[in-house]
Design an enzyme around this catalytic site. Structure first.
Site, short mmCIF file in Angstrom:
data_model
loop_
_atom_site.label_atom_id
_atom_site.label_comp_id
_atom_site.label_asym_id
_atom_site.label_seq_id
_atom_site.Cartn_x
_atom_site.Cartn_y
_atom_site.Cartn_z
N ASP A 77 -3.91 2.42 -4.39
CA ASP A 77 -4.73 3.64 -4.39
C ASP A 77 -5.97 3.64 -3.39
OD1 ASP A 77 -5.72 1.36 -6.16
OD2 ASP A 77 -7.27 2.84 -6.25
N ASP A 124 -0.78 -2.92 -5.69
CA ASP A 124 -2.33 -3.33 -5.77
C ASP A 124 -2.54 -3.07 -7.34
OD1 ASP A 124 -5.15 -3.38 -5.45
OD2 ASP A 124 -5.29 -1.50 -6.09
N LYS A 169 -14.49 -8.45 -2.67
CA LYS A 169 -15.90 -7.91 -2.93
C LYS A 169 -16.96 -8.37 -2.22
CE LYS A 169 -13.70 -5.76 -5.95
NZ LYS A 169 -12.61 -5.30 -5.29
N ALA A 204 -6.05 -2.80 -9.80
CA ALA A 204 -7.20 -1.56 -10.17
C ALA A 204 -6.71 -0.47 -9.57
CB ALA A 204 -8.38 -1.99 -10.05
#
Length: 267
Positions: free
Chosen positions: A184, A10, A51, A12
């Site tokens: 994460d 991933d 998003k 960010a």
């Protein structure tokens, strides 16, 4: 390595933007612009999703949906989600470059993976427009993957495995069991599990911890310990085979997976 062929990261909170901070202010500011307040913790909940679905999930929260109805006289619908998304994206693009610092240890791990002939892929909940602000800075700091698959490149984002399925052939890897997904977020871990890869959660540097590096270092030992435990449990509950503090700790896991594959084990 003979068995591990690829690691798919991933972005960010995993390889850049310690604490996954960039989208948080953009989400809060965007909703505030529409006269509806959300908290950082609320904004973090759906992290890892594309998003627009992330915004839809926020607007489906009972408190947020009620606040929207109080403000506009109706429950949030598709047009409202589009309106919020259209305001959010430019805000996220505007701050993305400021949060493109590569997390400590990532460049060294990328170099170690390449030394072992392991290909490096990435998937992200960011759009290509947002990634255009991040990729050059990351490359200058030593992280330049072989593949980048973004929101919009596949029919669905996480937790579906479509981005994994697009990444593997780009890396020349056809057995998912020979790949490791590192993420994460819970939906990012689910993406790897659904795609048939090994899944490694990142507990401290990312969204599950949700703090800047200096703030993490300033924590009292007992507070660090309980936050780390909570983050680890979230990622394990999502299906992670392993959980590490940050990508800096990845190589021992890669070697362990290599040994497990050599014994005939599967994810």
């Amino acid at each position: 390595m003979k068995h591990v062929k690829a690691v798919i990261f991933d972005w960010a909170g995993t390889v850049v933007d310690y604490g996954s901070l960039a989208p948080m202010g953009a989400f809060v500011e965007t909703f505030e612009q529409f006269g509806v307040s959300i908290t950082i913790d609320e904004a973090r909940g759906p992290m890892g999703m594309a998003k627009r679905p992330h915004i839809a999930a926020l607007m489906a929260l009972p408190r947020v949906a009620q606040a929207w109805a109080d403000k506009y006289g109706h429950a949030p619908g598709e047009a409202d989600i589009d309106a919020v998304y259209d305001v959010f994206v430019p805000k996220n693009i505007a701050v993305a470059a400021s949060y493109s610092s590569v997390i400590p240890g990532v460049a060294d791990v990328a170099s170690a993976l390449r030394s072992d002939d392991i290909r490096i892929g990435t998937t992200t909940g960011y759009t290509r427009e947002i990634m255009a602000e991040i990729v050059p800075g990351a490359a200058a700091q030593g992280f330049s993957p072989d593949s980048i698959v973004c929101t919009g490149d596949t029919p669905e984002g996480r937790p579906s495995p479509y981005m994994i399925y697009k990444t593997l052939p780009e890396l020349g890897v056809w057995r998912a069991k020979d790949a490791i997904k590192v993420d994460d977020t819970e939906v990012g871990i689910e993406e790897g599990i659904n795609g048939g890869t090994w899944a490694v959660g990142v507990a401290v540097s990312g969204n599950a911890f949700g703090m800047a590096e200096n703030d993490v270092k300033a924590l009292a030992p007992h507070e660090f310990a309980w936050r780390r435990k909570a983050a680890t449990e979230k990622l394990k509950a999502a299906g992670a085979h392993y959980v590490i503090d940050s990508v800096a700790d990845l190589m021992p896991v890669v070697y362990d997976i290599e040994a497990r594959l050599a014994r005939g084990e599967r994810p």
